[in-house]
Design a protein around this motif. Structure first.
Motif, short mmCIF file in Angstrom:
data_model
loop_
_atom_site.label_atom_id
_atom_site.label_comp_id
_atom_site.label_asym_id
_atom_site.label_seq_id
_atom_site.Cartn_x
_atom_site.Cartn_y
_atom_site.Cartn_z
N LYS A 289 5.42 5.02 16.54
CA LYS A 289 3.83 5.14 17.36
C LYS A 289 3.11 6.33 18.34
N ALA A 290 4.32 6.69 18.38
CA ALA A 290 3.54 7.57 18.99
C ALA A 290 4.50 9.46 18.95
N LEU A 291 5.01 9.50 17.51
CA LEU A 291 5.07 10.46 16.99
C LEU A 291 3.56 10.88 15.73
N ILE A 292 3.16 9.22 15.93
CA ILE A 292 2.45 9.50 14.29
C ILE A 292 1.01 10.51 14.82
N GLY A 293 0.12 11.34 13.76
CA GLY A 293 -1.06 11.73 14.83
C GLY A 293 -0.33 13.12 15.65
N ARG A 294 0.86 13.54 15.85
CA ARG A 294 1.27 14.69 16.38
C ARG A 294 1.38 15.43 15.09
N LYS A 295 1.58 16.85 16.45
CA LYS A 295 1.34 18.47 15.69
C LYS A 295 2.96 18.90 16.14
N VAL A 296 3.62 19.89 15.63
CA VAL A 296 4.52 20.95 15.69
C VAL A 296 4.56 21.59 17.11
N GLY A 297 5.16 21.81 18.08
CA GLY A 297 5.34 22.60 20.06
C GLY A 297 4.41 20.85 20.40
N ASP A 298 4.56 19.74 19.89
CA ASP A 298 3.47 18.14 20.68
C ASP A 298 5.15 18.23 21.50
N ILE A 299 4.73 17.73 22.87
CA ILE A 299 5.67 17.57 23.22
C ILE A 299 5.37 15.69 23.59
N VAL A 300 6.22 14.56 23.13
CA VAL A 300 5.48 13.06 23.11
C VAL A 300 6.24 12.47 24.04
N THR A 301 5.31 12.02 24.79
CA THR A 301 6.64 10.62 25.67
C THR A 301 6.48 9.55 25.35
N VAL A 302 7.29 8.46 25.42
CA VAL A 302 7.30 7.04 24.63
C VAL A 302 8.22 6.62 25.70
N ASP A 303 7.13 5.21 26.13
CA ASP A 303 7.71 4.12 26.63
C ASP A 303 9.06 3.42 25.61
N THR A 304 9.80 2.69 26.23
CA THR A 304 11.35 2.05 25.68
C THR A 304 11.90 1.33 26.60
N GLU B 236 0.84 -1.12 0.20
CA GLU B 236 -0.45 -0.02 0.07
C GLU B 236 0.93 1.37 0.00
N VAL B 237 0.88 2.49 -0.97
CA VAL B 237 1.88 3.30 -0.54
C VAL B 237 1.18 4.14 -0.81
N VAL B 238 2.17 4.75 0.24
CA VAL B 238 1.63 6.21 0.31
C VAL B 238 1.66 7.66 -0.37
N VAL B 239 1.31 7.95 -0.68
CA VAL B 239 1.71 9.40 -1.60
C VAL B 239 2.41 10.48 -1.03
N GLU B 240 3.43 10.21 -0.99
CA GLU B 240 4.18 11.10 0.03
C GLU B 240 3.54 13.00 -0.32
N ASP B 241 3.02 13.16 -1.35
CA ASP B 241 3.09 14.94 -1.32
C ASP B 241 1.83 15.30 -0.78
N GLU B 242 0.80 14.22 -0.98
CA GLU B 242 -0.57 14.33 -0.44
C GLU B 242 -0.74 14.46 0.97
N VAL B 243 0.58 14.26 1.83
CA VAL B 243 0.79 13.62 2.80
C VAL B 243 0.40 15.12 4.14
N ASP B 244 -0.89 15.32 4.91
CA ASP B 244 -0.78 16.31 5.33
C ASP B 244 -0.13 16.34 6.81
N LEU B 245 0.66 17.97 6.56
CA LEU B 245 1.65 18.07 7.32
C LEU B 245 1.90 18.69 8.19
N ASP B 246 0.39 19.27 8.90
CA ASP B 246 0.00 19.67 10.08
C ASP B 246 -0.21 18.72 10.66
N THR B 247 0.31 17.55 11.16
CA THR B 247 0.56 16.06 12.16
C THR B 247 1.14 15.03 11.25
N ILE B 248 2.24 14.28 12.26
CA ILE B 248 2.93 13.40 11.74
C ILE B 248 2.22 12.15 11.00
N ASN B 249 2.58 11.76 9.95
CA ASN B 249 1.97 10.89 9.10
C ASN B 249 3.33 9.93 8.38
#
Length: 161
Positions: A129-144, A75-88
Motif C-alpha cells: 500500500k505504501a509503495l503504490i504510486g511512488r517513484k524511483v528515489g522516493d523514501i517510503v515510510t511504512v508503519d507495521t 480483473e487482469v492487470v496487463v503488465e506490459d501497459e504498466v507505467d514504469l514511472d510509478t509503482i503499481n
C-alpha cells in the motif's frame, strides 16, 4: 453488496485457470474412480478408503468453487501497459531498507496472488500500500506491527531481471 474484484496478473490468471482445468478434468475422474473402487469393497460404514475418497471429493469441489469465484471476479492487470514511472500492481520493485541497508525485490500483486515467501506482496499489505504510486528515489515510510520501516525505491520494472 458487490463482490470485491480479484486483481490478478496474467501469470496468476493462467495459474488459476490451469488449476481449475486440472481439478475438473483429471482430479474429479480420479476421485470418482476411488469412490467406485471403495464401494466395491462392501460395507461403507467401516470403509476408511470410501471416507477418505469422499473427503477428497468434497475438498476438490470446494476448491473448484473457490477458483470459479476468483475467476468470475478477476480483473487482469496487463503488465506490459504498466507505467514504469510509478509503482503499481504488476510491477517488480527493488527497494532498500534504509535502517539495515538491505535490498529487497518484490512483485506487487493483488491479494489473491500474494505469497511473501516468493516475493509477491499484495497491494493491500502495509508495504504494498505504501509503495503504490511512488517513484524511483522516493523514501517510503511504512508503519507495521514491528515498528516504522523506511525504504528507498531503487528500481521499478515489469519483467524479472
Amino acid at each position: 453488496m458487490e463482490e470485491k474484484k480479484n486483481i490478478l496478473t496474467y501469470e496468476g490468471l493462467r495459474k488459476y485457470e490451469d488449476e481449475l482445468q486440472e481439478l475438473k478434468i483429471v482430479r474429479r475422474k480420479q476421485v470418482a474412480e476411488k469412490i467406485k473402487e471403495a464401494r466395491e469393497h462392501g460395507d461403507l460404514s467401516e470403509n476408511a478408503e470410501y471416507d477418505a475418497a469422499k473427503d477428497e471429493q468434497r475438498d476438490i469441489e470446494t476448491r473448484i468453487e473457490d477458483l470459479e469465484k476468483i475467476l468470475k471476479n478477476a480483473e487482469v492487470v496487463v503488465e506490459d501497459e504498466v507505467d514504469l514511472d510509478t509503482i503499481n500492481i504488476g510491477c517488480k520493485v527493488k527497494i532498500r531498507d534504509v535502517e539495515f541497508n538491505e535490498e529487497v525485490e518484490y512483485k506487487i500483486v493483488g491479494s489473491t496472488e500474494a505469497d511473501s515467501l516468493k516475493g509477491r506482496i499484495s497491494n493491500e499489505s502495509p508495504v504494498g500500500k505504501a509503495l503504490i504510486g511512488r517513484k524511483v528515489g522516493d523514501i517510503v515510510t511504512v508503519d507495521t506491527q514491528v515498528g516504522t520501516l523506511k525504504y528507498e525505491v531503487l528500481e521499478i520494472h515489469n519483467r524479472p531481471h
